[in-house]
Design a protein around this motif. Structure first.
Motif, PDB file in Angstrom:
ATOM      1  N   ARG A  59       0.804  -1.226   0.000  1.00 48.06           N
ATOM      2  CA  ARG A  59       0.000   0.000   0.000  1.00 48.06           C
ATOM      3  C   ARG A  59       0.834   1.271   0.000  1.00 48.06           C
ATOM      4  O   ARG A  59       0.289   2.360  -0.137  1.00 48.06           O
ATOM      5  N   GLY A  60       2.135   1.139   0.252  1.00 45.68           N
ATOM      6  CA  GLY A  60       2.972   2.319   0.395  1.00 45.68           C
ATOM      7  C   GLY A  60       2.705   3.060   1.688  1.00 45.68           C
ATOM      8  O   GLY A  60       3.206   4.155   1.901  1.00 45.68           O
ATOM      9  N   GLU A  61       1.911   2.459   2.545  1.00 47.29           N
ATOM     10  CA  GLU A  61       1.501   3.082   3.802  1.00 47.29           C
ATOM     11  C   GLU A  61       2.664   3.122   4.795  1.00 47.29           C
ATOM     12  O   GLU A  61       3.298   2.102   5.068  1.00 47.29           O
ATOM     13  N   SER A  62       2.943   4.310   5.326  1.00 46.61           N
ATOM     14  CA  SER A  62       3.979   4.444   6.342  1.00 46.61           C
ATOM     15  C   SER A  62       3.522   3.789   7.632  1.00 46.61           C
ATOM     16  O   SER A  62       2.342   3.830   7.977  1.00 46.61           O
ATOM     17  N   LEU A  63       4.474   3.200   8.327  1.00 46.32           N
ATOM     18  CA  LEU A  63       4.182   2.537   9.587  1.00 46.32           C
ATOM     19  C   LEU A  63       4.943   3.222  10.717  1.00 46.32           C
ATOM     20  O   LEU A  63       6.096   3.617  10.544  1.00 46.32           O
ATOM     21  N   LYS A  64       4.294   3.347  11.857  1.00 42.26           N
ATOM     22  CA  LYS A  64       4.965   3.889  13.038  1.00 42.26           C
ATOM     23  C   LYS A  64       5.837   2.798  13.636  1.00 42.26           C
ATOM     24  O   LYS A  64       5.463   1.615  13.627  1.00 42.26           O
ATOM     25  N   PHE A  65       6.993   3.195  14.136  1.00 37.39           N
ATOM     26  CA  PHE A  65       7.906   2.238  14.751  1.00 37.39           C
ATOM     27  C   PHE A  65       8.683   2.912  15.866  1.00 37.39           C
ATOM     28  O   PHE A  65       8.759   4.138  15.942  1.00 37.39           O
ATOM     29  N   ARG A  66       9.244   2.081  16.734  1.00 36.91           N
ATOM     30  CA  ARG A  66      10.106   2.535  17.813  1.00 36.91           C
ATOM     31  C   ARG A  66      11.324   1.635  17.822  1.00 36.91           C
ATOM     32  O   ARG A  66      11.194   0.427  17.649  1.00 36.91           O
ATOM     33  N   GLN A  67      12.491   2.232  18.032  1.00 37.00           N
ATOM     34  CA  GLN A  67      13.700   1.437  18.100  1.00 37.00           C
ATOM     35  C   GLN A  67      14.432   1.727  19.394  1.00 37.00           C
ATOM     36  O   GLN A  67      14.688   2.875  19.736  1.00 37.00           O
ATOM     37  N   THR A  68      14.747   0.664  20.101  1.00 33.31           N
ATOM     38  CA  THR A  68      15.514   0.760  21.339  1.00 33.31           C
ATOM     39  C   THR A  68      16.668  -0.224  21.206  1.00 33.31           C
ATOM     40  O   THR A  68      16.435  -1.436  21.179  1.00 33.31           O
ATOM     41  N   GLY A  69      17.864   0.301  21.097  1.00 39.75           N
ATOM     42  CA  GLY A  69      19.015  -0.575  20.905  1.00 39.75           C
ATOM     43  C   GLY A  69      18.864  -1.381  19.641  1.00 39.75           C
ATOM     44  O   GLY A  69      18.714  -0.826  18.560  1.00 39.75           O
ATOM     45  N   GLU A  70      18.865  -2.704  19.791  1.00 40.29           N
ATOM     46  CA  GLU A  70      18.740  -3.586  18.632  1.00 40.29           C
ATOM     47  C   GLU A  70      17.344  -4.184  18.484  1.00 40.29           C
ATOM     48  O   GLU A  70      17.165  -5.179  17.790  1.00 40.29           O
ATOM     49  N   LYS A  71      16.351  -3.586  19.108  1.00 34.86           N
ATOM     50  CA  LYS A  71      14.962  -4.028  18.983  1.00 34.86           C
ATOM     51  C   LYS A  71      14.148  -2.960  18.268  1.00 34.86           C
ATOM     52  O   LYS A  71      14.223  -1.778  18.596  1.00 34.86           O
ATOM     53  N   VAL A  72      13.379  -3.398  17.277  1.00 30.70           N
ATOM     54  CA  VAL A  72      12.495  -2.494  16.549  1.00 30.70           C
ATOM     55  C   VAL A  72      11.071  -3.008  16.705  1.00 30.70           C
ATOM     56  O   VAL A  72      10.792  -4.167  16.399  1.00 30.70           O
ATOM     57  N   GLN A  73      10.180  -2.152  17.209  1.00 27.75           N
ATOM     58  CA  GLN A  73       8.756  -2.474  17.305  1.00 27.75           C
ATOM     59  C   GLN A  73       8.038  -1.684  16.227  1.00 27.75           C
ATOM     60  O   GLN A  73       8.210  -0.462  16.121  1.00 27.75           O
ATOM     61  N   ILE A  74       7.231  -2.400  15.432  1.00 30.98           N
ATOM     62  CA  ILE A  74       6.504  -1.776  14.326  1.00 30.98           C
ATOM     63  C   ILE A  74       5.016  -1.954  14.577  1.00 30.98           C
ATOM     64  O   ILE A  74       4.553  -3.067  14.848  1.00 30.98           O
TER      65      ILE A  74
END
Length: 128
Positions: free
Chosen positions: A93-108
């Protein structure tokens, strides 16, 4: 196959009368339709930085990591990635997703429904 550095060959040949069986045609069309949307995640890529994660395969090209999700998870979706993520979006969809990165972990944060009925792809742009 691409997620492990391999190549996939579709061994399809015509029948003696020169026709390709209808079920092969259907499968080839489905693969072509998927590649029309997600081809950047396959063509010119190499194996991805995330290996051994159930239901997920990754490929990489330059500063992009492509996350192929076979079984759509609940949100948020978490992966381990040492590179700094700059952006995330759904290929379908080309839809942007919110994410958070802490160290080597990425939550999407993912939508409730998978955008693709077979394999959905998230493109991550990284800084190296």
């Amino acid at each position: 196959m691409a997620s492990r550095g391999g190549n996939f060959l579709l061994n399809v040949g015509p029948q003696p009368d020169g026709l390709i069986q209808p079920e092969f045609q259907d499968r080839l069309r489905a693969i072509g339709d998927w590649l029309a949307i997600n081809g950047d995640s396959i063509y010119g890529t190499t194996y991805g930085p995330i290996q051994g994660m159930a239901s997920v395969r990754t490929t990489a090209k330059g500063e992009k990591v492509f996350v192929h999700i076979f079984d759509w998870p609940s949100s948020p979706f978490e992966i381990g990635l040492s590179a700094k993520v700059i952006s995330a979006h759904l290929m379908a969809r080309g839809e942007s997703l919110k994410f958070r990165q802490t160290g080597e972990k990425v939550q999407i944060d993912l939508p409730a429904q998978a955008p693709d009925s077979t394999v959905s792809v998230i493109a991550l742009r990284t800084s190296g």
